[in-house]
Design an enzyme around this catalytic site. Structure first.
Site, PDB file in Angstrom:
ATOM      1  N   HIS A 179     -15.323  -2.620  -7.294  1.00  0.00           N
ATOM      2  CA  HIS A 179     -16.205  -1.504  -7.654  1.00  0.00           C
ATOM      3  C   HIS A 179     -17.666  -1.936  -7.549  1.00  0.00           C
ATOM      4  O   HIS A 179     -18.336  -2.183  -8.542  1.00  0.00           O
ATOM      5  CB  HIS A 179     -15.889  -1.002  -9.066  1.00  0.00           C
ATOM      6  N   ASN A 180     -18.146  -2.005  -6.325  1.00  0.00           N
ATOM      7  CA  ASN A 180     -19.510  -2.406  -6.052  1.00  0.00           C
ATOM      8  C   ASN A 180     -20.139  -1.451  -5.042  1.00  0.00           C
ATOM      9  O   ASN A 180     -19.535  -0.432  -4.692  1.00  0.00           O
ATOM     10  CB  ASN A 180     -19.547  -3.851  -5.539  1.00  0.00           C
ATOM     11  N   VAL A 210     -20.642  -1.744  -1.898  1.00  0.00           N
ATOM     12  CA  VAL A 210     -19.938  -1.651  -0.616  1.00  0.00           C
ATOM     13  C   VAL A 210     -18.815  -0.620  -0.714  1.00  0.00           C
ATOM     14  O   VAL A 210     -18.586   0.159   0.223  1.00  0.00           O
ATOM     15  CB  VAL A 210     -19.392  -3.028  -0.192  1.00  0.00           C
ATOM     16  N   HIS A 242     -20.422   7.817  -7.337  1.00  0.00           N
ATOM     17  CA  HIS A 242     -19.210   8.142  -8.098  1.00  0.00           C
ATOM     18  C   HIS A 242     -18.738   6.999  -8.999  1.00  0.00           C
ATOM     19  O   HIS A 242     -17.996   7.231  -9.951  1.00  0.00           O
ATOM     20  CB  HIS A 242     -18.084   8.550  -7.146  1.00  0.00           C
ATOM     21  N   ASP A 243     -19.124   5.749  -8.709  1.00  0.00           N
ATOM     22  CA  ASP A 243     -18.741   4.601  -9.552  1.00  0.00           C
ATOM     23  C   ASP A 243     -19.964   3.860 -10.062  1.00  0.00           C
ATOM     24  O   ASP A 243     -19.911   2.647 -10.314  1.00  0.00           O
ATOM     25  CB  ASP A 243     -17.843   3.634  -8.774  1.00  0.00           C
ATOM     26  N   GLN A 265       0.182  -2.741  -4.248  1.00  0.00           N
ATOM     27  CA  GLN A 265      -0.200  -1.812  -3.185  1.00  0.00           C
ATOM     28  C   GLN A 265       0.957  -0.901  -2.775  1.00  0.00           C
ATOM     29  O   GLN A 265       0.759   0.287  -2.525  1.00  0.00           O
ATOM     30  CB  GLN A 265      -0.714  -2.595  -1.975  1.00  0.00           C
TER      31      GLN A 265
END
EC number: 3.1.4.-
Length: 513
Positions: A221-222, A224, A261-262, A422
């Protein structure tokens, strides 16, 4: 760094090169008013001075390039602390630097002078140990407007609508400024800067602040990730069903929501904040805690930069409200709520994109798809994202173990693998969502996404089988017992998080000694 009142003016070229003063032919000057102005990129100017106004229009290319680059560098390399603290021990956890402290200890932190500079931000934090106030020599600025905007990065932007766009390569080509460069390019691409009369200086400053409020220490959550979601949103906006129906206002909201959004994500999930009695959980009453924080942080930056200050107050409030509606839709705990509503609309065939509320709902679904589209990317990109998000889960698990907390599902690196997580995520979260999106927009892109997800799922299964076979060959006598015990706990974790899946074969190599 500020100029004294009686200090003589020097030549314009010298001052321009230093980024401290701009002087026109009539010897009228634009002065930086304080150290804070240097850090914030603010200038004082005479509105009657046409030269000053012209320089302000081109400021992003002249002075603000250096100021904002320095702003990114300074504010992204320091730690932040929550403003509100209580007696609860977990409120003293600095999430921005916690992962580093786990591995490096707190010895380096004690050497930092305790000089703090207050800053009003949406996330309500204190900026401290400023490099400017500590007198650290200035480094070569990151040129985030011209050099990086040309060459290979510019060539990549020409293909920004391709689904196989490599955001990791683009981030390297832009010196870590992928979110700024990409969002600025897309807003220009859609003609939104001119249409909404956005001030270039305010817009650039807003994007710089957005990027630097993402925690670079987070594996997933960065900034990028935000750039990747913004690029995916652009791909969806190009789909025929949306391109012929969405208004410019809808597109503006979609891009801004994807970019923010984050915002200020701490690198831990909502259950962690709740069980540690974090002030954000209390503030938002344990409901969409992170999403509310992302929204309010974005609103704070919009107001601080005055990006929409030229609009009537009612319009500005509508932008903030609609932006929040989009960001709140990314709450994964409300996945079934939105998916059921989407499926009902498609079953009844009653979606009418002439209706503003229906267009907004489609934007919500597009943002949800963009947010979790990593399994739908080509394997080379999807695998990197899968490893990053899993590492962030495991880092949270390490924090929980360190503080004697119950380890959250999927966060124990000793009992979970990237493949298990995943495969479960694709089966119970991603596949149902993208299947409905394909019903809504059955295009080449939608089929490509489903195809990639199927191949990626098969690739993870194959890797799991290979790793299990290798483990059996290494320890043929004990692997059966060990795997059985681990699989039981893994099953419980995945069932809790996704609704039910199991992986009876877990590689022995995934367990730490």
């Amino acid at each position: 760094m500020s100029l004294a009142a009686g200090e003589p003016l020097v030549s314009a070229p010298a001052l321009l090169s230093s980024g401290l003063l701009i002087q026109d032919s009539c010897h009228s000057a634009i002065r930086l008013t304080s150290v804070q102005d240097v850090r914030r990129g603010a200038i004082s100017y005479d509105s009657s001075d046409q030269t000053a106004l012209y320089i302000r229009m081109l400021g992003a290319c002249v002075v603000f390039k250096q100021l904002f680059a320095r702003d990114v560098r300074v504010r992204s390399q320091v730690g932040f602390e929550p403003e509100r603290r209580s007696s609860h021990p977990y409120l003293f956890i600095d999430f921005r630097t916690l992962h580093t402290r786990l591995s490096c200890g707190s010895a380096s932190a004690s050497s930092v002078p305790e000089r703090r500079l207050h800053r009003l931000l949406s996330c309500q934090r204190y900026l401290h140990s400023s490099r400017l106030l500590r007198g650290v020599p200035q480094q070569i600025p990151l040129h985030i407007l011209d050099e990086d905007y040309t060459g290979q990065a510019r060539c990549m932007l020409e293909k920004v609508g391709n689904w196989n766009f490599d955001i990791f390569l683009f981030d390297r080509l832009t010196n870590g400024n992928s979110l700024i460069t990409l969002t600025f390019h897309l807003l220009n691409h859609y003609g939104l800067v001119e249409l909404f009369q956005l001030d270039l200086v305010k817009l650039w400053r807003f994007l710089v602040m957005v990027q630097e409020d993402y925690h670079s220490g987070n594996p997933y959550h960065n900034a990028v990730h935000a750039a990747d979601v913004t690029q995916a949103m652009h791909c969806y906006l190009q789909e025929p069903m949306l391109a012929k129906s969405l208004t410019s206002y809808d597109i503006l909201l979609g891009l801004l929501a994807a970019a923010t959004h984050d915002l200020d994500h701490p690198g831990v999930n909502q259950p962690f904040l709740i069980k540690t009695d974090h002030y954000l959980a209390t503030l938002y009453r344990n409901t969409s805690v992170l999403e509310n924080h992302h929204w309010k942080s974005a609103v704070g930056l919009l107001r601080e930069t005055g990006l929409f200050s030229h609009l009537p107050p009612e319009d500005s409030l509508n932008v903030e409200r609609d932006l929040g509606s989009l960001i709140l839709a990314t709450d994964i705990s409300r996945q079934n709520e939105y998916l059921t509503r989407f499926r009902t609309h498609l079953d009844q065939n009653n979606l009418c994109l002439i209706n503003a509320s229906h267009r907004h709902f489609i934007l919500q679904m597009a943002l949800k798809c963009a947010d979790i589209c990593n399994p739908c990317r080509p394997w080379e990109l999807s695998k990197q994202w899968s490893e990053k998000v899993t590492e962030e889960f495991f880092q949270q698990g390490d924090i929980e173990k360190k503080h004697k907390l119950e380890v959250s599902p999927l966060c124990d690196r000793e009992t979970n693998t990237v493949g298990d997580i995943q495969i479960g995520f694709m089966a119970y979260v991603a596949e149902p969502l993208f299947a409905e999106w394909t019903r809504f927009s059955d295009t080449r892109l939608s089929q490509t996404m489903l195809g990639h997800m199927g191949l990626n799922k098969a690739s993870w299964s194959s890797l799991q089988q290979e790793q299990t076979s290798m483990s059996e060959e290494v320890e043929p006598s004990t692997v059966g017992t060990d795997i059985g015990g681990v699989a039981t706990q893994t099953d419980s974790n995945i069932v809790t998080a996704t609704g039910g899946t199991s992986s009876k074969e877990l590689p022995q190599g995934s367990r730490e000694p």
